[in-house]
Design a protein around this motif. Structure first.
Motif, PDB file in Angstrom:
ATOM      1  N   LEU A  54       0.829  -1.201   0.000  1.00  0.00           N
ATOM      2  CA  LEU A  54       0.000   0.000   0.000  1.00  0.00           C
ATOM      3  C   LEU A  54       0.868   1.257   0.000  1.00  0.00           C
ATOM      4  O   LEU A  54       0.554   2.245  -0.672  1.00  0.00           O
ATOM      5  CB  LEU A  54      -0.945  -0.003   1.203  1.00  0.00           C
ATOM      6  N   ARG A  55       1.953   1.230   0.741  1.00  0.00           N
ATOM      7  CA  ARG A  55       2.867   2.373   0.767  1.00  0.00           C
ATOM      8  C   ARG A  55       3.384   2.683  -0.639  1.00  0.00           C
ATOM      9  O   ARG A  55       3.380   3.830  -1.083  1.00  0.00           O
ATOM     10  CB  ARG A  55       4.038   2.097   1.703  1.00  0.00           C
ATOM     11  N   LYS A  56       3.834   1.652  -1.348  1.00  0.00           N
ATOM     12  CA  LYS A  56       4.374   1.850  -2.697  1.00  0.00           C
ATOM     13  C   LYS A  56       3.311   2.393  -3.649  1.00  0.00           C
ATOM     14  O   LYS A  56       3.601   3.250  -4.495  1.00  0.00           O
ATOM     15  CB  LYS A  56       4.945   0.539  -3.216  1.00  0.00           C
ATOM     16  N   ASN A  57       2.074   1.926  -3.514  1.00  0.00           N
ATOM     17  CA  ASN A  57       0.986   2.425  -4.352  1.00  0.00           C
ATOM     18  C   ASN A  57       0.722   3.902  -4.096  1.00  0.00           C
ATOM     19  O   ASN A  57       0.555   4.692  -5.037  1.00  0.00           O
ATOM     20  CB  ASN A  57      -0.282   1.610  -4.118  1.00  0.00           C
ATOM     21  N   CYS A  58       0.675   4.299  -2.818  1.00  0.00           N
ATOM     22  CA  CYS A  58       0.423   5.708  -2.489  1.00  0.00           C
ATOM     23  C   CYS A  58       1.559   6.593  -2.980  1.00  0.00           C
ATOM     24  O   CYS A  58       1.330   7.673  -3.545  1.00  0.00           O
ATOM     25  CB  CYS A  58       0.240   5.867  -0.975  1.00  0.00           C
ATOM     26  N   GLU A  59       2.788   6.153  -2.768  1.00  0.00           N
ATOM     27  CA  GLU A  59       3.948   6.956  -3.190  1.00  0.00           C
ATOM     28  C   GLU A  59       3.994   7.096  -4.709  1.00  0.00           C
ATOM     29  O   GLU A  59       4.297   8.176  -5.231  1.00  0.00           O
ATOM     30  CB  GLU A  59       5.223   6.326  -2.657  1.00  0.00           C
ATOM     31  N   PHE A  61       1.440   7.011  -6.746  1.00  0.00           N
ATOM     32  CA  PHE A  61       0.357   7.922  -7.135  1.00  0.00           C
ATOM     33  C   PHE A  61       0.767   9.373  -6.923  1.00  0.00           C
ATOM     34  O   PHE A  61       0.507  10.242  -7.768  1.00  0.00           O
ATOM     35  CB  PHE A  61      -0.900   7.600  -6.326  1.00  0.00           C
ATOM     36  N   LEU A  62       1.434   9.659  -5.812  1.00  0.00           N
ATOM     37  CA  LEU A  62       1.792  11.042  -5.478  1.00  0.00           C
ATOM     38  C   LEU A  62       2.868  11.603  -6.393  1.00  0.00           C
ATOM     39  O   LEU A  62       2.961  12.822  -6.555  1.00  0.00           O
ATOM     40  CB  LEU A  62       2.238  11.116  -4.014  1.00  0.00           C
ATOM     41  N   VAL A  63       3.686  10.758  -6.994  1.00  0.00           N
ATOM     42  CA  VAL A  63       4.727  11.233  -7.912  1.00  0.00           C
ATOM     43  C   VAL A  63       4.115  12.025  -9.062  1.00  0.00           C
ATOM     44  O   VAL A  63       4.669  13.045  -9.503  1.00  0.00           O
ATOM     45  CB  VAL A  63       5.550  10.045  -8.453  1.00  0.00           C
ATOM     46  N   HIS A  64       2.949  11.602  -9.537  1.00  0.00           N
ATOM     47  CA  HIS A  64       2.333  12.235 -10.704  1.00  0.00           C
ATOM     48  C   HIS A  64       1.116  13.083 -10.348  1.00  0.00           C
ATOM     49  O   HIS A  64       0.480  13.647 -11.234  1.00  0.00           O
ATOM     50  CB  HIS A  64       1.914  11.161 -11.711  1.00  0.00           C
TER      51      HIS A  64
END
Length: 341
Positions: A54-59, A61-64
């Motif tokens: 979940l952490r990797k998914n949120c991070e 998403f936030l990049v873009h």
């Protein structure tokens, strides 16, 4: 929703479900005062992720994600009016003095003119990944409205023939712990706790032998609570929606005794937009169900956000002490979500 070491994510679109105890996970989050206000919902797809996934998914998403022009994390909050709560406390204590009730739980709300964007949800989820295991992280959003929070309270948890719940009532802010006696020796807080425990034992008795463990003090990031764990080996499997109706609200969020009703609290000032605060938030499967109590959360619509807090009022309650507790509960939400304090 975080359950143990897994995160359950359900992707929309959501559609109403009239079937109880079906194979798909059903999400149920009605208004506090009206369990018929919202249908149970079934999504299109369910994911089970680890914390790191979940952490990797949120991070990612936030990049873009584009920056938020008016972030709710930096919002100014209009705090509830003290005179509104004083009025609710007086009404409650007048009814107690007349012998009509023993306790009620007024709620107050801080409000912001800013809503919650998708990037902010991702940022708050990253903060919630670090929430202690004593808190259940939960959320639901669609059509411009939503809720996200971390509650310490469970209405019930049913699995493999066992029904578990808790009496969670009696609070001391950590900031006051050094100047107050232990919750276990605090007559007012213990009385408030016992109202909840006795109510739950009475309601749950028909399901089987009620076993309890406690009370004990549980530590949360900014608060201490009194908690008694309750467990029943059920004679038969409950119908989960019926069980919600039987249990909601316990005197931890409603009124003791139950026979006095609780909807009269909706007439307290400052209740506009309460929606699901303090109500059931349930994830229901065919054989298992977890129903949380929707407190310690941020609610929003397309234009505004709000944070609620409630406290148990009994005969011995004092305005200043309860007012400080209400603030500390809202402050705990802002801290765990990463909102400016």
């Amino acid at each position: 929703m975080r359950h143990g070491d897994q995160w359950v994510l359900i992707e929309g679109p959501f559609h109403p479900s009239s079937d109880a105890n079906r194979d798909e996970i059903t999400v149920f989050f009605p208004d506090f005062y009206d369990l018929g206000s919202s249908p149970a919902l079934v999504g299109a797809k369910t994911y089970r992720l680890s914390t790191e996934e979940l952490r990797k998914n949120c991070e990612a998403f936030l990049v873009h994600a584009p920056p938020t022009e008016a972030p709710v994390r930096k919002a100014s909050w209009e705090e509830p009016l003290k005179e509104h709560f004083a009025n609710a406390l007086k009404i409650t204590q007048d009814r107690i003095a007349k012998g009509e009730i023993q306790k009620s739980v007024p709620a107050v709300f801080a409000r912001s003119r800013q809503t919650v964007t998708a990037p902010e949800r991702a940022q708050m989820l990253l903060r919630l990944l670090e929430a202690p295991s004593t808190l259940y992280v939960y959320g639901l959003w669609q059509n411009g409205e939503g809720v996200l929070g971390a509650t310490p309270e469970v209405l019930f948890d049913y699995s493999k023939g066992y029904l578990k719940t808790m009496a969670l009532a009696g609070t001391c802010p950590k900031s006051e712990a050094s100047s107050r006696e232990s919750l276990l020796q605090d007559e007012k807080e213990m009385q408030e706790h016992l109202y909840v425990l006795e109510d739950l034992m009475s309601v749950l008795h028909p399901w089987g032998e009620v076993k309890t463990e406690g009370p004990k003090i549980v530590e949360l990031p900014t608060l201490y609570h009194l908690k008694t764990d309750i467990e029943i080996r059920c004679k038969t499997k409950p119908e989960f929606f019926s069980l919600i109706k039987q249990l909601h609200p316990t005197p931890a969020l409603g009124v003791a005794p139950r026979s006095a009703g609780y909807k009269w609290m909706a007439e307290f000032p400052g209740q506009e937009g309460r929606r699901g605060f303090g109500g059931p938030f349930a994830f229901i499967g065919k054989e298992e169900a977890l129903c949380l109590v929707a407190i310690r959360n941020l609610q929003w619509n397309r234009n505004t956000s709000m944070i609620g807090s409630g406290c148990g009022v009994v005969a011995a309650s004092e305005l200043e002490r309860e007012w400080r507790e209400l603030y500390q509960k809202r402050l705990s939400v802002r801290k765990i979500l990463g909102l400016d304090v």
